[in-house]
Structures are given as structure tokens and as C-alpha cells.
Design a protein around this motif. Structure first.
Motif, PDB file in Angstrom:
ATOM      1  N   ASP A  55      38.002  34.368   3.150  1.00  0.00           N
ATOM      2  CA  ASP A  55      38.681  33.654   4.238  1.00  0.00           C
ATOM      3  C   ASP A  55      39.328  34.610   5.236  1.00  0.00           C
ATOM      4  OD1 ASP A  55      40.583  34.709   2.652  1.00  0.00           O
ATOM      5  OD2 ASP A  55      41.594  32.822   2.162  1.00  0.00           O
ATOM      6  N   GLY A  56      39.113  35.881   5.070  1.00  0.00           N
ATOM      7  CA  GLY A  56      39.701  36.841   6.006  1.00  0.00           C
ATOM      8  C   GLY A  56      40.949  37.499   5.467  1.00  0.00           C
ATOM      9  N   SER A  57      41.395  37.066   4.297  1.00  0.00           N
ATOM     10  CA  SER A  57      42.640  37.619   3.752  1.00  0.00           C
ATOM     11  C   SER A  57      42.428  38.944   3.017  1.00  0.00           C
ATOM     12  CB  SER A  57      43.293  36.603   2.811  1.00  0.00           C
ATOM     13  OG  SER A  57      42.407  36.350   1.724  1.00  0.00           O
ATOM     14  N   ALA A  58      41.190  39.212   2.627  1.00  0.00           N
ATOM     15  CA  ALA A  58      40.944  40.419   1.833  1.00  0.00           C
ATOM     16  C   ALA A  58      41.134  41.684   2.671  1.00  0.00           C
ATOM     17  CB  ALA A  58      39.533  40.375   1.264  1.00  0.00           C
ATOM     18  N   LYS A  59      41.544  42.745   2.002  1.00  0.00           N
ATOM     19  CA  LYS A  59      41.801  44.001   2.721  1.00  0.00           C
ATOM     20  C   LYS A  59      40.730  45.045   2.425  1.00  0.00           C
ATOM     21  CE  LYS A  59      45.964  43.066   4.443  1.00  0.00           C
ATOM     22  NZ  LYS A  59      45.493  41.669   4.699  1.00  0.00           N
ATOM     23  N   LYS A  60      39.978  44.788   1.389  1.00  0.00           N
ATOM     24  CA  LYS A  60      39.014  45.795   0.955  1.00  0.00           C
ATOM     25  C   LYS A  60      37.652  45.150   0.705  1.00  0.00           C
ATOM     26  CE  LYS A  60      42.767  48.188  -1.276  1.00  0.00           C
ATOM     27  NZ  LYS A  60      43.423  48.586  -2.511  1.00  0.00           N
ATOM     28  N   GLU A  76      32.142  43.192  13.609  1.00  0.00           N
ATOM     29  CA  GLU A  76      33.317  42.308  13.698  1.00  0.00           C
ATOM     30  C   GLU A  76      33.746  41.858  12.310  1.00  0.00           C
ATOM     31  OE1 GLU A  76      31.879  39.068  16.187  1.00  0.00           O
ATOM     32  OE2 GLU A  76      30.801  40.640  17.312  1.00  0.00           O
ATOM     33  N   MET A  77      32.751  41.536  11.506  1.00  0.00           N
ATOM     34  CA  MET A  77      33.049  41.021  10.171  1.00  0.00           C
ATOM     35  C   MET A  77      33.839  42.046   9.350  1.00  0.00           C
ATOM     36  SD  MET A  77      30.198  39.873   7.405  1.00  0.00           S
ATOM     37  CE  MET A  77      30.625  39.717   5.674  1.00  0.00           C
ATOM     38  N   LEU A  78      33.504  43.312   9.524  1.00  0.00           N
ATOM     39  CA  LEU A  78      34.128  44.331   8.668  1.00  0.00           C
ATOM     40  C   LEU A  78      35.310  45.034   9.325  1.00  0.00           C
ATOM     41  CD1 LEU A  78      30.927  45.967   7.116  1.00  0.00           C
ATOM     42  CD2 LEU A  78      32.350  44.163   6.140  1.00  0.00           C
ATOM     43  N   ASP A  79      35.430  44.845  10.649  1.00  0.00           N
ATOM     44  CA  ASP A  79      36.582  45.446  11.335  1.00  0.00           C
ATOM     45  C   ASP A  79      37.846  44.877  10.720  1.00  0.00           C
ATOM     46  OD1 ASP A  79      35.749  47.323  13.037  1.00  0.00           O
ATOM     47  OD2 ASP A  79      35.721  46.078  14.845  1.00  0.00           O
ATOM     48  N   GLY A  80      38.899  45.584  10.684  1.00  0.00           N
ATOM     49  CA  GLY A  80      40.143  45.019  10.172  1.00  0.00           C
ATOM     50  C   GLY A  80      40.316  45.206   8.679  1.00  0.00           C
ATOM     51  N   LEU A  81      39.263  45.567   7.990  1.00  0.00           N
ATOM     52  CA  LEU A  81      39.422  45.861   6.554  1.00  0.00           C
ATOM     53  C   LEU A  81      40.055  47.251   6.417  1.00  0.00           C
ATOM     54  CD1 LEU A  81      36.004  44.586   5.235  1.00  0.00           C
ATOM     55  CD2 LEU A  81      38.233  43.681   4.577  1.00  0.00           C
ATOM     56  N   GLU A  82      40.889  47.402   5.410  1.00  0.00           N
ATOM     57  CA  GLU A  82      41.570  48.693   5.257  1.00  0.00           C
ATOM     58  C   GLU A  82      40.716  49.704   4.499  1.00  0.00           C
ATOM     59  OE1 GLU A  82      45.228  47.705   3.380  1.00  0.00           O
ATOM     60  OE2 GLU A  82      45.903  46.574   5.137  1.00  0.00           O
ATOM     61  N   LYS A  83      39.900  49.167   3.622  1.00  0.00           N
ATOM     62  CA  LYS A  83      39.132  50.104   2.819  1.00  0.00           C
ATOM     63  C   LYS A  83      37.712  49.574   2.594  1.00  0.00           C
ATOM     64  CE  LYS A  83      39.580  53.065  -1.162  1.00  0.00           C
ATOM     65  NZ  LYS A  83      40.331  53.411  -2.341  1.00  0.00           N
ATOM     66  N   ILE A  84      36.758  50.420   2.808  1.00  0.00           N
ATOM     67  CA  ILE A  84      35.368  50.022   2.603  1.00  0.00           C
ATOM     68  C   ILE A  84      34.709  50.973   1.606  1.00  0.00           C
ATOM     69  CG2 ILE A  84      33.093  49.921   3.695  1.00  0.00           C
ATOM     70  CD1 ILE A  84      34.416  48.641   6.083  1.00  0.00           C
ATOM     71  N   ALA A  85      34.182  50.389   0.549  1.00  0.00           N
ATOM     72  CA  ALA A  85      33.444  51.176  -0.434  1.00  0.00           C
ATOM     73  C   ALA A  85      32.001  50.700  -0.415  1.00  0.00           C
ATOM     74  CB  ALA A  85      34.038  50.984  -1.819  1.00  0.00           C
ATOM     75  N   VAL A  86      31.072  51.628  -0.434  1.00  0.00           N
ATOM     76  CA  VAL A  86      29.653  51.262  -0.494  1.00  0.00           C
ATOM     77  C   VAL A  86      29.092  51.768  -1.820  1.00  0.00           C
ATOM     78  CG1 VAL A  86      27.390  51.484   0.578  1.00  0.00           C
ATOM     79  CG2 VAL A  86      29.432  51.358   2.013  1.00  0.00           C
ATOM     80  N   MET A  87      28.516  50.844  -2.561  1.00  0.00           N
ATOM     81  CA  MET A  87      28.018  51.176  -3.890  1.00  0.00           C
ATOM     82  C   MET A  87      26.485  51.104  -3.900  1.00  0.00           C
ATOM     83  SD  MET A  87      28.981  49.225  -7.428  1.00  0.00           S
ATOM     84  CE  MET A  87      27.687  48.008  -7.546  1.00  0.00           C
TER      85      MET A  87
END
Ligand SMILES: Cc1ncc(C[n+]2csc(CCOP(=O)(O)OP(=O)(O)O)c2C)c(N)n1
Ligand SMILES: [Mg+2]
Lengths: 292, 579
Positions: free
Chosen positions: B478-483, B524-535
Motif C-alpha cells: 500500500d506504499g507504507s513499506a520502506k524496503k 516511480e514505483m520504487l522511488d521513495g523506498l529507503e532500501k533496495i536489495a536485489v536477490m
């Protein structure tokens, strides 16, 4: 006769077409003769597709009014096989060089003969790599000096006819660019023959092969006798492996082999080419249901 | 590492292990069918060595009360058909693991933590008694079903299907074997007080509308559903299943299938067929695909539609032929000399593979470009349940036109795409050329025409990006996640299950089923996230690089696994915990 030449004209490109061959090149008589041979074989121009690889010979389809697929160096045969398998109504003719068909594409030659699609393969055999400016080809004779083989070629040449006969290719012939009438008859017969047909065409390269000239081909070739029996495979093999002189004519022919497009199964009850068919959605739905 | 202990047993994991050729697959087929009919969620994944006999192969079968499609480390039931299986899997067995096997096999158990709950069943003896030792597998299947308290109806159905070609005798003997195994199993449950947690049968009715299939079947079915009518390929693990599947069903679906004599021939044959109006797919693995590269470039130059499925395995060179990897994204992304447009799909579920394969062939046709489906060994050889309704059939549109006199195969158009004519249909000539060509398809060295043709081929990439599949999201979307934990291809289910297990509401799992081109809206979808991990299953982080390069997305963490085995739920829980 008038009628025939009119038919040949349909393959002509506009006179201003820029042709990338050298003056005196053996490809010119081949181009001229192919038009006549196609007419003689009664090929419907709209159902004819030429396929080639890369090289001076591979440019031939560009100079003919026809459908064509001018693909990669060495890869004309699988492309031609695919075309024939997708639409068996098409007449498929490959025109390419000795380097293209016997060298880079050697593996395809072997396996295309095994598969045996009903296609005709015309190899402009100038015993040299023309387009890349004169290196040895798989048919270059021993001793031929080139910029890359300064001490002369020391690798044995390939014998395309013997190779094709050993694989039981349905139609194996040799002709020469210096013998237009013979070339015309041979190519027409190759196109008319059902199954894989190989025609090796001696073709002088006036710029890079100073050994195998018009004169040389004249002196080193002869026509197979009228009583030569092309259905005798062992005799054909012997004739193809003859040394010092080269026969011109149909070395071998057989009608015993099934052709690829008849064997693949989808044309058993339905002769339409693939593009005309509807997808089998119901059959796929049934397959999905089997996974329930 | 997090110990993924069972919460009131929502799921049970069974590991079947034995030599190649001992018939593990038969047990897998019997069990999965019985489990499906019983109303569990079922998942199976195969691990095997690159050999035909001997070695140690295994299949993990999981049942659960909620949708699952990923491997776990944990083993609740270990079925050993061969004593050497213990050495290989000791580290995964615990004192809670129930071990099933013949006595002489079980005697070889020397795992320090395990070897406590051994149920010995005279598999071979029973089988020989019925007639032939080959029935031992079926005896084992019966015993397992008894331990899990699953009735035999589904198993009997499975035997009927499996052995239909072998005759009624074989079926009858197998059913006897099954029943006798069941009896022994039931007896052991009482006499040895064996306890295996029960899993709720949550989808008894629902499962009837579910299909159970392997990744290779999903790709094969997708190809057929997409109207593929031409398939030439050269066998190469782990992609051969797709070729076999299409060959088995080629006739009823009107497909020309030919085993090529090398990959170069395979793709050139397909291009010839496509030029003449067929819709081809080719299936291969990294090494075979590397051989096809020049022809991929030819497809682009001649604007001939073609689709290649690449099932990845670890490289370089021959690498690990029967193991898994995601190492060939860069290969496929850059395959072929010169510059041109392409699209690459990387499905994560069977239903997605079905849909993506259709999409790949449809896009190849619509855009006259090469398109690709990237899977891997793990995906090919894993079987999962999916709702039939998720297997969407896309309408099949053929983009072939009847040509007029004066037809030009490469006529310049607004969007770069010329209506596609084929030889033998219409009045024009269809001239396809590997050399740079003019609009009519004739060789040219006019440098202005060259520029026009480069633009023509490139233009369609923008439209392709606009219609590129958006990634799917699971967790707090819903947009609340940070990572975000970003995955592609076969890692979809493992990320989802692990995330659900951690109950983290600040992390989302994002899965890309199309990895190229990337839809610009992903940014846009990923902007605003604080942390991005790619597995991903490669050492460098190839998809992470792509996200950074094409969308300017900064990747904070690269999670890599490249030993040839897929990620397990436990491992991913661990990674998420550290986010
Ligand atoms: C993969 C690849 N390798 C090399 C070349 C360079 N090349 C183009 S034509 C040719 C040989 C041509 O010889 P041949 O087939 O005998 O044709 P000719 O020019 O003599 O008619 C070569 C090596 C190429 N185009 N592609
Ligand atoms: Mg040559």
C-alpha cells in the motif's frame, strides 16, 4: 523461343541496378542462365524464393526480381530448409559461394542432405574467397598462392560431389559458367528434381584466382557421356573422385528418398502452408486440462 | 541461520533421495497426485546429477495448507532408496526427521543428529514378493502416504496414468505394492509411535480447478497456446523438456518439430520458417544460445520474428549442466552484434510462464524482433499447483499482410514497423537482407539510408518499454513499506513465502516477470523506498546492474547465490531479517 525469353525477362531487375561484380566475373553468365533455367523448369515467379549466404555469389538474389532471404555467411541451407518446411509450395533455390556452402556452412551441408528438403543448391565454385579478396577456399587446389597462403595451399580440397554422393543426395551435378547451355539444362533439371539437389558450378574469379580461369576450366573439364548412368551410385562415386580432369553433367540421381517436408507430419492430411492455418486452441486447452 | 521451525505444521517437507535410475520420479508422481486430490497445496522440485545412472538425486515434495512453490532446507520425512543418500543430506536431517527405507539402507545412516526415527520397510522384499523389485518405489510411496494419513485414491489414479502403456498387469501389481506399503506404514505409525504433524486439507474442492505441472510444461504449453507452429532446437539441459513437450504434442497442435544438428542450424531454420510465415520458438541453454548470437542479430536486421527460450544453468562453458543459475541475463541482454530492440521475459510461476511465453511470441510477431524467455534449471524441474483461471489464453493475432505489387519489406513508417509480407502471398516481392538495405530490401551503402534504418529498428523499443509488464508486489504493497526485496524469474515464490513468514510490514517483495525493456513507471514505483536489495542467482548482480543502468535506481544490497542450488525459504528469511 520468343515466348521463353519473354518469360526469362520477368526476373530482370531495372537496367540501372548497380551490380557489385567485377567485369568479366563468372557470376554474370550464372545470373543470365538462372533466369532461363527457372523459366525452363516452369517455376512460378511468385512462388520462387532464393536464399543465399554472404559472398560475391551470395549477392545473386539481389539482381533477380524474386523473393529472397540473403542471410548470414554459411547459413543459407538451414534458412532454406525452414522456408520449405513452413511452406512446401514454394520453390526454394540457394545460390552461394564455395566458401559459404562448403566452408563456413559445411556442417549444414552434411545435415541438410540427410534431412533432404526439396531445395536446389547452386554453388558458385570459384575455388577462392572472392568478397574478402582472395583467400583460399575449401575447394582451392593445392599450391594456390594467396596473401594468407604465401607458401601455397597445403590443405587437401573438399570434394563436394563425392561428399554429396556419399550422403546419398538425390541429385548431384557439376556444370561450368563457361558452358551456358549445359549450365541451363543442368540447373533446370536440378530444380525439377524432387529432393535436395546440389549443383557445383565452376566459376572463374577473374580478379583473385589467376589459376582457375575460363581457359583452365575449358581445358580441365569434359562432358559426361550420353551412356553414363547417373543412377549407379558406385560408378558416380568413382567418377566424382576422378583426378586431373573434371566431368560436367549429372553425376548421380535417385528418387528413393523421402523429402523432409513430407516427413515432418503436419502436411499429411492438410497441404496448406503454416501461415494459412488456424491455431489449435482447443487442442491446447485439452492439454492444459490433462494437468488438472 | 534462522531455524525455520514449523508453526503447528502448516507444511511438511519430504525428501526422496536415491541413485539416478532408481525411480524417484515415480514416487514423486504418485505422491503429488495423491496430495493434490487430498486438498493440500503441493510443490515438488528435483535436484539431480549430470549422469544417467548412480550418484545421488533427490526430489523434495512439500505439502502445505497455503500456496507454496519454493524449496526449504528442513526435511520432515527422508526417504532413502540408497545408503549414500545419507552422506549427502546429513546436514539437513534432524532428530525430528522421520527416515524411511529398507533395513540395509537405513543401517547406513550415520548422521549424528538424525537416525533416531527410522521406519524400516522391507521395500525390496515386498516388491520381489509381488513379482519384481522395481515395484519397491511404489511400496515406499504407499508407506509415506500411510505416515501422512492420506488415502490411496489419488495414488491409484496416478498409477493408472503412469503405467497405462505398460498394461493392466503392471498397474495391478503396482496397486498391490502401494497397498502393502501403506499397510506397513500404518503399522509403523502405531508400533513405533511415529509422529508427523498433520497439515490441514484447505483446498479440497479448489484443487480440482488447479493444474499441477513443471516449468518446462508451462513454457511448452504457453508456446502452443501462443500459436507456435515451428520448433527446431538442439538438446541441452535444462531446456530439453520444452522441446520434448512440444515434440510429444506437435502433431495434434500442427507444429513442425525438428531436432536440429546444432544451435546455429536451429535458429537459422527458424528464421527461414518465420520469413515464410511460421511462428517459431527455440529452446536452449546458455551455451547453445551463445552459438545462436549471430542469428539473433540476423533476426533483428531482417526484422524476422523469433522467440528463444533459454533455461539457464551455471557456467562458464559446460559448468554444472543440471544445476541452476541466473547468470545469462547479460548474455541475452547483449546477444548479437549491432544495436537493436528486443524483449526479455523471466516468469516466476507456471501460470506466468504460460502467459509470458504467449506474450513473447506475440511481441516478436507484432514488433518483428527477437524476444526471449529466461528460465533456469530450478524452474524447469519444479512442479507447482496453480489455478486454471490464471492460465490466460491471449488472442492470437497474425500480423501477416497480403502484398501489393511494389511492396517494400522495409518501407519506413511512423513507428518503425513495416506490415509484414511473406513469399507466396500477394503480388509483391519480399526481400529480406542481412546487409544494410533500402526500403525494398536491397543491399545499400547509402549512409543516409543507413541512419534511417538504424532509427527504424531502434524506434520500437520505446513502445515496447511502455507496454512492458510491471513487476508484481507482495507484502505491504500500500506504499507504507520502506524496503524492497527485488527478484526476477524463478525467485518469485521463495521471496513471497519467506516474506510472509517474517511478517515484516516494512518490506515488500517485488518480482519482475519482464526484465527488459523495463517499464519507465517502475522508477516511480520504487522511488521513495529507503532500501533496495536485489536477490539473484549470480555473483555480480546482473539485474541490479540493469536497474541502475536503465532506470537509475540505486541498489543498496546485492544478495547473491551462485553455488548451483536455488534459494531456500530459510535463506531468504535470513536475508529479509537483515534488511
Ligand atoms: C561469420 C562470418 N565470417 C566471415 C565473414 C567474411 N566473409 C564474407 S564472404 C566470405 C567468403 C566468401 O567466399 P565464397 O563463399 O566462396 O564467396 P565468393 O565471394 O567467392 O563468391 C567471408 C570469409 C562473414 N561475412 N561472416
Ligand atoms: Mg568463392
Amino acid at each position: 523461343m520468343l515466348n521463353q525469353s519473354l518469360q526469362e525477362n520477368v526476373f530482370d531487375m531495372p537496367p540501372q541496378t548497380d551490380i557489385a561484380w567485377c567485369p568479366g566475373c563468372g557470376n554474370f553468365p550464372i545470373l543470365r542462365v538462372i533466369k532461363g533455367a527457372l523459366a525452363d523448369a516452369g517455376v512460378d515467379q511468385r512462388m520462387l524464393t532464393l536464399v543465399s549466404g554472404i559472398g560475391q555469389a551470395g549477392k545473386l538474389p539481389q539482381y533477380l526480381k524474386c523473393h529472397y532471404f540473403n542471410g548470414l555467411h554459411g547459413r543459407a541451407l538451414p534458412v532454406a530448409t525452414g522456408i520449405k518446411a513452413a511452406n512446401p509450395h514454394l520453390t526454394v533455390v540457394v545460390t552461394s559461394g564455395d566458401g559459404d556452402v562448403y566452408g563456413e556452412g559445411g556442417n549444414h551441408l552434411i545435415h541438410t542432405i540427410r534431412r533432404n528438403p526439396d531445395i536446389t543448391v547452386l554453388v558458385h565454385d570459384n575455388m577462392i574467397y572472392g568478397l574478402t579478396k582472395g583467400q583460399a577456399s575449401p575447394t582451392s587446389e593445392e599450391g594456390l598462392v594467396t596473401p594468407i597462403q604465401p607458401r601455397g595451399v597445403y590443405v587437401d580440397p573438399i570434394n563436394p560431389l563425392a561428399l554429396a554422393i556419399s550422403l546419398d543426395a538425390p541429385f548431384v551435378a557439376r556444370t561450368s559458367a563457361g558452358e551456358p547451355q549445359h549450365m541451363r539444362e543442368t540447373i533446370a533439371a536440378a530444380i525439377a528434381h524432387k529432393g535436395f539437389s546440389l549443383v557445383d558450378i565452376f566459376q572463374p574469379c577473374v580478379v583473385f584466382n589467376k589459376v582457375n580461369t575460363y581457359q583452365w576450366f575449358k581445358e580441365h573439364t569434359y562432358f559426361l557421356d550420353d551412356d553414363y548412368d547417373p543412377t549407379d551410385r558406385m560408378a558416380a562415386f568413382a567418377r566424382a573422385t576422378e583426378e586431373g580432369r573434371y566431368g560436367l553433367g549429372i553425376f548421380y540421381r535417385t528418387d528413393t528418398r523421402a523429402v523432409f517436408e513430407d516427413e515432418v507430419g503436419v502436411y499429411d492430411d492438410d497441404k496448406r502452408p503454416l501461415y494459412e492455418r488456424k491455431p489449435q486452441v482447443a487442442a491446447v486447452k485439452a492439454l492444459l486440462a490433462m494437468k488438472r | 541461520m534462522t531455524n525455520y521451525t514449523k508453526k503447528e505444521s502448516h507444511d511438511v517437507s519430504i525428501l526422496l533421495a536415491g541413485q539416478a535410475g532408481q525411480g524417484i520420479m515415480t514416487i514423486e508422481k504418485i505422491l503429488t497426485r495423491a496430495f493434490k486430490e487430498e486438498g493440500f497445496s503441493v510443490f515438488a522440485t528435483r535436484e539431480y546429477m549430470s549422469r544417467v545412472r548412480g550418484g545421488v538425486n533427490s526430489t523434495q515434495v512439500r505439502i502445505a495448507d497455503a500456496s507454496i512453490a519454493a524449496p526449504v532446507e528442513r526435511v520432515d520425512v527422508f526417504v532413502a532408496l540408497d545408503g549414500h543418500a545419507f552422506e549427502r543430506y546429513c546436514s539437513r536431517l534432524t532428530d525430528k526427521t522421520v527416515i524411511i527405507g529398507d533395513k540395509h539402507v537405513a543401517d547406513m545412516c550415520q548422521c549424528s543428529a538424525a537416525c533416531k526415527n527410522i521406519v524400516t520397510i522391507p521395500l525390496r522384499e515386498i516388491a520381489s514378493d509381488i513379482g519384481r523389485s522395481v515395484y519397491a518405489n511404489t511400496v515406499a510411496a504407499g508407506a509415506i502416504l500411510a505416515l501422512l494419513d492420506v488415502p490411496l485414491d489419488g495414488a491409484r489414479d496416478a498409477l493408472q496414468t503412469l503405467f497405462v502403456s505398460k498394461g493392466q498387469d503392471v498397474i495391478t501389481h503396482n496397486i498391490t505394492a502401494l497397498e502393502r506399503g501403506y499397510k506397513h506404514g500404518s503399522h509403523a505409525v502405531f508400533s513405533q509411535n511415529i509422529q508427523i504433524d498433520t497439515v490441514a486439507r484447505t483446498q479440497k474442492e479448489d484443487n480440482k480447478k488447479h493444474v499441477f505441472m513443471a516449468g518446462y510444461e508451462a513454457v511448452g504449453l504457453g508456446a502452443l497456446a501462443g500459436g507456435v507452429d515451428f520448433c527446431t532446437s538442439y538438446p541441452m539441459s535444462p531446456s530439453t523438456g520444452v522441446l520434448t513437450y512440444i515434440a510429444q504434442h506437435g502433431k495434434e497442435c500442427g507444429v513442425v518439430v525438428e531436432q536440429a544438428t546444432d544451435e546455429i542450424g536451429a535458429i537459422n531454420m527458424s528464421l527461414g520458417a518465420s520469413y515464410a510465415g511460421a511462428r517459431p520458438i527455440i529452446t536452449t541453454s546458455g551455451g547453445g544460445f551463445a552459438l545462436m548470437e549471430e542469428a539473433v542479430s540476423l533476426a533483428a536486421m531482417t526484422e524476422t520474428p523469433v522467440t528463444v527460450h533459454i533455461a539457464q544453468r551455471p557456467g562458464p562453458a559446460t559448468g554444472l549442466p543440471t544445476r541452476t543459475a541466473q547468470e545469462d541475463l547479460n548474455l541475452v541482454l547483449h546477444a548479437g552484434h549491432g544495436e537493436f530492440a528486443r524483449a526479455i521475459f523471466a516468469p516466476g510461476t507456471t501460470a506466468e510462464a504460460f502467459v509470458c511465453t504467449q506474450r513473447a511470441v506475440a511481441l516478436a510477431d507484432a514488433y518483428q524482433i527477437p524476444t526471449f524467455i529466461l528460465t533456469d534449471q530450478y524452474f524447469m524441474d519444479s512442479l507447482a499447483l496453480a489455478h486454471e483461471d490464471d492460465f490466460t489464453f491471449m488472442p492470437i493475432k497474425k500480423h501477416i499482410v497480403e502484398t501489393d505489387q511494389g511492396y517494400k519489406r522495409y518501407a519506413l513508417t511512423e513507428n518503425g514497423i513495416t506490415p509484414r509480407g511473406i513469399p507466396g502471398y500477394g503480388y509483391g516481392f519480399v526481400c529480406a537482407d542481412s546487409d544494410e538495405h533500402d526500403e525494398s530490401g536491397h543491399i545499400t551503402e547509402d549512409l543516409d539510408v543507413r541512419v534511417q534504418m538504424v532509427q527504424k529498428r531502434r524506434k520500437r523499443l520505446e513502445a515496447l518499454a511502455q507496454e512492458a509488464l510491471m513487476p508484481s508486489c507482495s507484502g505491504a504493497c500500500d506504499g507504507s513499506a520502506k524496503k524492497a526485496l527485488i527478484v526476477w524469474g524463478s525467485n518469485r515464490a521463495v521471496a513471497q513465502e519467506a516474506l510472509a513468514h517474517t511478517e515484516r510490514d516494512d518490506v515488500i517483495a517485488v518480482h519482475f516477470a519482464q526484465v527488459y525493456p523495463l517499464n519507465p513507471r517502475v522508477k516511480e514505483m520504487l522511488d521513495g523506498l529507503e532500501k533496495i536489495a536485489v536477490m539473484e542467482n549470480n555473483v555480480t548482480g546482473q539485474f541490479a546492474d540493469l536497474l541502475e543502468r536503465d532506470l537509475g535506481i540505486k541498489v543498496d544490497t546485492r544478495i547473491a547465490k551462485y553455488n548451483g542450488a536455488p534459494f531456500t525459504v530459510e535463506e531468504v528469511i535470513n536475508h529479509i531479517t537483515q534488511l
